[in-house]
Design an enzyme around this catalytic site. Structure first.
Site, PDB file in Angstrom:
ATOM      1  N   GLY A  40      20.318 -18.865  -1.003  1.00  0.00           N
ATOM      2  CA  GLY A  40      20.939 -19.660  -2.045  1.00  0.00           C
ATOM      3  C   GLY A  40      20.085 -19.779  -3.290  1.00  0.00           C
ATOM      4  O   GLY A  40      20.591 -20.024  -4.387  1.00  0.00           O
ATOM      5  N   GLY A  42      18.343 -17.336  -4.666  1.00  0.00           N
ATOM      6  CA  GLY A  42      18.269 -16.080  -5.403  1.00  0.00           C
ATOM      7  C   GLY A  42      17.739 -14.983  -4.493  1.00  0.00           C
ATOM      8  O   GLY A  42      17.927 -15.030  -3.277  1.00  0.00           O
ATOM      9  N   VAL A  44      14.258 -12.249  -3.625  1.00  0.00           N
ATOM     10  CA  VAL A  44      12.837 -11.986  -3.817  1.00  0.00           C
ATOM     11  C   VAL A  44      12.566 -10.517  -3.507  1.00  0.00           C
ATOM     12  O   VAL A  44      12.979 -10.003  -2.468  1.00  0.00           O
ATOM     13  CB  VAL A  44      11.956 -12.887  -2.932  1.00  0.00           C
ATOM     14  CG1 VAL A  44      10.486 -12.545  -3.119  1.00  0.00           C
ATOM     15  CG2 VAL A  44      12.198 -14.362  -3.245  1.00  0.00           C
ATOM     16  N   LYS A  59      10.749 -13.102  -7.941  1.00  0.00           N
ATOM     17  CA  LYS A  59      11.918 -13.914  -7.597  1.00  0.00           C
ATOM     18  C   LYS A  59      12.939 -13.826  -8.721  1.00  0.00           C
ATOM     19  O   LYS A  59      12.620 -14.127  -9.876  1.00  0.00           O
ATOM     20  CB  LYS A  59      11.505 -15.368  -7.364  1.00  0.00           C
ATOM     21  CG  LYS A  59      12.634 -16.293  -6.930  1.00  0.00           C
ATOM     22  CD  LYS A  59      12.096 -17.676  -6.590  1.00  0.00           C
ATOM     23  CE  LYS A  59      13.176 -18.608  -6.091  1.00  0.00           C
ATOM     24  NZ  LYS A  59      12.645 -19.931  -5.715  1.00  0.00           N
ATOM     25  N   ASP A 167      11.341 -29.719  -0.117  1.00  0.00           N
ATOM     26  CA  ASP A 167      11.906 -28.776   0.854  1.00  0.00           C
ATOM     27  C   ASP A 167      10.807 -28.174   1.726  1.00  0.00           C
ATOM     28  O   ASP A 167      10.724 -26.961   1.904  1.00  0.00           O
ATOM     29  CB  ASP A 167      12.690 -27.666   0.135  1.00  0.00           C
ATOM     30  CG  ASP A 167      13.624 -26.898   1.087  1.00  0.00           C
ATOM     31  OD1 ASP A 167      13.939 -27.428   2.171  1.00  0.00           O
ATOM     32  OD2 ASP A 167      14.028 -25.779   0.729  1.00  0.00           O
TER      33      ASP A 167
END
Length: 309
Positions: A40, A42, A44, A59, A167
């Site tokens: 979600g 993006g 890498v 990224k 997170d």
């Protein structure tokens, strides 16, 4: 929130931001390699800096996926909050290196109409903690101690810069499998620290505390500490303690492995139902289970990790 960020970045990172003006485009500085992962946040990619061959991670973020924006001095357009936070943590092409436990942003680029590219250091050899645990199963307590100590110290650094990660989980911890050193990655859900409560959350639900599940609000430190309790359980038991909202609000983990009473004590303290009953980051480091991790133990941990490969 955005206004205070503009002021802070201007005061602490203005030279880095101005240094971006007029720099060469991405394709003249870096080569894009294979896809390493996507989600979600993006995608890498592996990459290489052309000037010296340095291996990097790149990224890619689409503008329509960005949840929070910020403005930087001398920049006409908004940038993802993640870039602003990483600048404040010491990242950027002309900055000093950030804390050893935080991933270093080397540079960033805007792709007009498409999104942004963020260039990160890429320690070798490395593996995220989720894969590390998946391959090895539950970790020995001395290894879990070393990892947790480094993570907490990195989070203290983030706190000193006025940033909350929001997170913390095994997928967002990068392990150098040669040395046993770890780095926190992915500040895409991060925010500026504040003493009042937060009512937004873009982190991982199974790592979120009861107060978020029940009331959709939380404070920065109790959220972080709860996530650390989940992470420590994950490391020593091989999986997370809670899978559902009901499990989270009951806040009664069932230990699936034989671990020391001291380790159980720290986990249960971090996973206290009431936010005010959880320890601070400083108190985690002073817990009896944590105090057994010293330099001699670190050498042993490095040896154990190397032998397990």
């Amino acid at each position: 929130m955005l206004d205070s960020l503009i002021v802070d970045i201007h005061l602490e990172q203005s030279e880095d931001v101005r240094g971006k003006i007029g720099k060469e485009p991405f394709e003249k500085q870096y080569q894009l390699g294979s896809l390493l992962g996507s989600g979600g946040f993006g995608s890498v990619f592996a990459g290489q800096r052309i000037s010296d061959g340095l291996q990097v991670a790149i990224k890619q973020i689409s503008s329509d996926r960005v949840q929070q924006w910020a403005r930087l001095p001398d920049e006409p357009n908004r940038v993802p909050m993640e870039i602003a936070l990483l600048l404040r943590l010491g990242g950027g092409p002309s900055s000093a290196k950030t804390h050893s436990g935080v991933i270093q942003m080397l540079d960033w680029f805007e792709l007009p109409g498409r999104g942004f590219l963020i260039i990160f250091e890429r320690p070798q050899p490395c593996q995220d903690l989720f894969d590390f645990i998946t391959e090895r199963g539950s970790l020995e307590e001395n290894i879990a101690q070393r990892f947790l100590r480094q993570i907490v110290q990195a989070l203290q650094f983030c706190d000193s810069r006025g940033i909350v990660h929001r997170d913390i989980k095994d997928e967002n911890v990068l392990v150098d499998t040669r040395t046993g050193n770890v780095k926190i990655i992915d500040f895409g859900s991060g925010a500026l620290y504040k003493d009042s409560d937060y009512s937004d959350f873009e982190g991982t639900r199974v790592y979120s505390p009861p107060e978020w599940i029940l009331h959709q609000n939380y404070h920065a430190v109790p959220l972080t500490v709860w996530s650390l309790g989940v992470l420590l359980f994950d490391m020593v038991c091989g999986d997370i303690p809670f899978e559902s909202d009901r499990d989270i609000v009951q806040a009664k983990p069932s230990f699936t492995k034989r671990i020391s009473k001291e380790c159980q004590s720290l986990i249960l303290w971090c996973l206290a139902y009431r936010p005010e009953d959880r320890p601070s980051l400083e108190e985690i480091l002073l817990h009896p289970w944590m105090e057994t991790c010293d330099d001699i133990g670190d050498v042993s941990v490095e040896k154990n990790i190397t032998q397990s490969l």
